[in-house]
Structures are given as structure tokens and as C-alpha cells.
Design an enzyme around this catalytic site. Structure first.
Site, PDB file in Angstrom:
ATOM      1  N   THR A  20       0.842  -1.193   0.000  1.00 55.83           N
ATOM      2  CA  THR A  20       0.000   0.000   0.000  1.00 55.83           C
ATOM      3  C   THR A  20       0.878   1.244   0.000  1.00 55.83           C
ATOM      4  O   THR A  20       1.994   1.202   0.505  1.00 55.83           O
ATOM      5  CB  THR A  20      -0.852  -0.045   1.287  1.00 55.83           C
ATOM      6  OG1 THR A  20      -1.740  -1.146   1.158  1.00 55.83           O
ATOM      7  CG2 THR A  20      -1.636   1.218   1.539  1.00 55.83           C
ATOM      8  N   GLY A  23     -10.547  -2.844   3.429  1.00 55.85           N
ATOM      9  CA  GLY A  23      -9.641  -2.753   4.572  1.00 55.85           C
ATOM     10  C   GLY A  23      -9.696  -1.390   5.239  1.00 55.85           C
ATOM     11  O   GLY A  23     -10.708  -0.683   5.179  1.00 55.85           O
ATOM     12  N   ASP A  24      -8.601  -1.030   5.853  1.00 55.54           N
ATOM     13  CA  ASP A  24      -8.532   0.223   6.617  1.00 55.54           C
ATOM     14  C   ASP A  24      -8.238   1.441   5.750  1.00 55.54           C
ATOM     15  O   ASP A  24      -8.559   2.570   6.132  1.00 55.54           O
ATOM     16  CB  ASP A  24      -7.418   0.113   7.668  1.00 55.54           C
ATOM     17  CG  ASP A  24      -6.058  -0.132   7.007  1.00 55.54           C
ATOM     18  OD1 ASP A  24      -5.964  -1.055   6.161  1.00 55.54           O
ATOM     19  OD2 ASP A  24      -5.097   0.598   7.309  1.00 55.54           O
ATOM     20  N   THR A  38      -0.250   1.201   6.805  1.00 50.30           N
ATOM     21  CA  THR A  38      -0.170   0.061   5.909  1.00 50.30           C
ATOM     22  C   THR A  38      -0.016  -1.200   6.736  1.00 50.30           C
ATOM     23  O   THR A  38       0.702  -1.206   7.735  1.00 50.30           O
ATOM     24  CB  THR A  38       1.015   0.176   4.934  1.00 50.30           C
ATOM     25  OG1 THR A  38       1.134  -1.066   4.224  1.00 50.30           O
ATOM     26  CG2 THR A  38       2.319   0.491   5.626  1.00 50.30           C
ATOM     27  N   GLY A  62      -5.264  -4.813   7.316  1.00 48.81           N
ATOM     28  CA  GLY A  62      -6.296  -3.801   7.540  1.00 48.81           C
ATOM     29  C   GLY A  62      -7.303  -4.108   8.628  1.00 48.81           C
ATOM     30  O   GLY A  62      -7.775  -3.200   9.323  1.00 48.81           O
TER      31      GLY A  62
END
Ligand code: ASP
Length: 324
Positions: free
Chosen positions: A192, A222-223, A243, A246
Site C-alpha cells: 500500500t 480494509g482500513d 499500511t 487492515g
């Protein structure tokens, strides 16, 4: 920097250079944290990664040096990383279980606390630009899938076929996971990308962009596109981009919690990031975070063997690294 301000500075401080007078700026970026052993990465490959990190730093630096905003710097820096096939964002994104690519991205403005995010994007080349458009051109924070595409088209974004995101390396990674029937998250090579910047006006912005996790299913998000989890910015504390795995970042409300540690416990940016990584480790999660505060102090913390990372500051300092 606006022309009249430059003129005033020259008039009143003729013997000083612009750089000596203007407030500081700083920019920090990451290209993912994960298991990356120095011995499994040839010096040539390491050089390739570092050269893209440097190019991205350079782009962010030129925006900030010429008096651009932290938001411009963050988006332009992330576009460089999204366009590189090396990172798990944009062009180099990982594959879903079905062999498609679904991208997530977010930005936050630390001055206004406005934010924009997109998730499950299949057809826009630079999701970070779309996240910014959501912040600036819509009344919403997070748009997903088809609706996000429709918004993008209305905003004049050019569509690309999902095959634009195909890279052989990512396809092979998916095949490996499918063969071993491993779940998303068991592949701990991340990638990421994210960036946080402080501009000369004292404003902080943060952004994150990702393809998520290889072999993800069921529209998993994800986050990275979740404000307060993968991305957060507040001029009063700092800006952060995460990163890692997540699901853990979501459960911790990671980046918002870092900001809260700074706000309520007066921790400095590095201590706050370290403490949050400790919480992540206790939960069993892996990953990293980058952050900076309103003075341009920088944090780059992770509990994995490596994280692609770097920073650049108005004082001329510059740094890039991959391993611990
Ligand atoms: N945090 C990203 C996600 O879970 C993946 C990563 O950073 O590698 O979607």
C-alpha cells in the site's frame, strides 16, 4: 507562494533567501510494510524501489517548496506511486480472489477535518484523485463500487479497463495463494502507499491508496479508505497513513487513536505511533504507520521486517529506506 508575498519578503529581508524566511515544510511517504528480507531482494530491485520513492519525494517537494498546499503534495506524490507497477496501489495493485482488481483510497485535510474516500474501484487509474474529488465535490466522505464510478464519470474522470491493472507479478502472487488456499492476510507482503505532508501554511494533509490484500473476497474493504483507521489528519496533532493487515487497523481505529494519544496524552508523534504499533502487535496484527506533526517532526514505525519509506524536509534533509 503568492507573488505579492514573495515581493514583500524581498523588500523587508533583502539579505535572506526565501528558504530561510518561510515556514518549514515536510513530507513523509510509505510504499507498504511487510516481510521483505534483504537477501530475497536483489540490490537492483532495491534500487528500483528506492528510485521510485525518490521520484515521489521529489514531486512532493517541488509542490511544497513552491508554496503549494499539503493536499496537492500528498495527491501528486501518491499518483507517482499509484502509476508504478511496484506498489500495491493503482497500476501495481494486487488481485482479488476472482482475479480482478478493486482499489481503495482516502485523503484527509487537517485544517478543515474534511475527508474523501473511495472503495472497490475497478476502473479509475488514480483512485487518490477520486478520493480528493469526493472530499471537494460531493457532500459525502466515502463512495463505493458502481456509485463511485458513476460519480467519477460525472466529474470527468477517464475510465480505464480493469485489465490496465494487470501485472504478471501480482497475478502469480494470487495463483500462489489460491494453490495453497491461503486466506487474505496470510500473505504478509504489503505494498500500500501513503503520504503525509505539512505545507508552509502550517496545514497537514494525509492520504492512502491500496489494492487491499491479495485473494480478498466478498467485496472486502480494509482500513485504507476508512478515515480514522488507515488515514487521519488534524492540524492540532498530526497526519497519519497506515499500511498493514487492515482488519487490525480497523479494529484499533488506528490513525485516529494515534491522534488522540497526541491530543489527550500530549505524546509526541513518534511516541504515539510507537505505542499504537505496540497495540497492533498485542492484537496479533502486522504493519506500519507514517506520521508527522505540525512542526514537521516525522515518525515511521512498523513491526514488520521492512517498510518502504522516506521523507524530505525544507531544511534539505532527505531519507529513504526499506529494511529496519
Ligand atoms: N492496509 C491494506 C488493507 O488491509 C493493505 C496493506 O497495507 O498492505 O487493505
Amino acid at each position: 507562494m503568492k507573488k505579492p508575498l514573495q515581493l514583500l519578503i524581498f523588500l523587508f529581508f533583502p539579505c535572506l533567501t526565501i528558504a530561510q524566511i518561510l515556514p518549514n515544510y515536510a513530507l513523509v511517504l510509505h510504499g507498504g510494510a511487510g516481510v521483505m528480507a534483504a537477501e530475497s531482494m536483489t540490490p537492483a530491485v532495491q534500487k528500483e524501489y528506492v528510485s521510485v520513492l525518490n521520484r515521489a519525494l521529489q514531486v512532493g517537494d517541488s509542490v511544497l517548496a513552491s508554496g503549494g498546499t499539503s493536499m496537492d503534495a500528498v495527491v501528486k506524490t501518491i499518483v507517482i506511486l499509484e502509476d508504478s507497477p511496484l506498489f500495491n496501489a493503482g497500476k501495481g495493485a494486487v488481485f482479488t480472489h476472482e482475479g480482478t482488481v478493486e482499489l481503495d483510497a482516502s485523503v484527509m485535510d487537517g485544517k478543515t477535518l474534511t475527508a474523501g474516500a473511495v472503495a472497490g474501484i475497478t476502473d479509475i487509474k488514480n483512485p487518490i484523485e477520486l478520493a480528493r474529488a469526493v472530499m471537494e465535490k460531493s457532500e459525502h466522505v466515502l463512495l463505493t463500487g458502481k456509485g463511485a464510478s458513476q460519480f467519477a464519470i460525472e466529474q470527468g474522470f477517464k475510465q480505464v479497463p480493469n485489465s490496465y491493472f494487470y501485472t504478471e507479478k501480482r497475478f502469480q502472487q494470487l495463483q500462489e495463494l489460491l494453490k495453497n488456499e491461503r486466506k487474505p492476510g496470510t500473505n504478509d507482503k504489503h505494498g500500500t502507499v501513503g503520504c503525509v505532508a505539512l505545507d508552509r501554511f502550517g496545514n497537514i494533509a494525509a492520504g492512502t491508496s491500496t489494492g487491499g490484500m491479495t485473494n480478498k473476497k466478498y467485496g472486502r474493504i480494509g482500513d485504507s479508505p476508512v478515515i480514522g483507521a488507515g488515514t487521519y489528519a488534524n492540524n492540532a496533532t498530526g497526519g497519519f497513513s497506515c499500511t498493514g493487515h487492515g482488519e487490525y487497523y480497523l479494529r484499533l481505529g488506528f490513525s485516529r487513536d494515534v491522534s488522540a494519544l497526541m491530543e489527550y496524552r500530549q505524546l509526541d508523534v513518534q511516541k504515539a505511533c510507537q505505542l499504537e504499533i505496540e497495540k497492533l502487535t498485542k492484537l496479533g496484527g502486522t504493519g506500519g504507520v507514517i506520521g508527522l506533526d505540525r512542526y514537521g517532526n516525522i515518525a515511521m514505525e512498523f513491526n514488520t521486517p521492512g517498510m518502504f519509506r522516506g521523507y524530505i524536509k525544507s531544511d534539505g534533509s532527505r531519507f529513504t529506506a526499506i529494511f529496519k
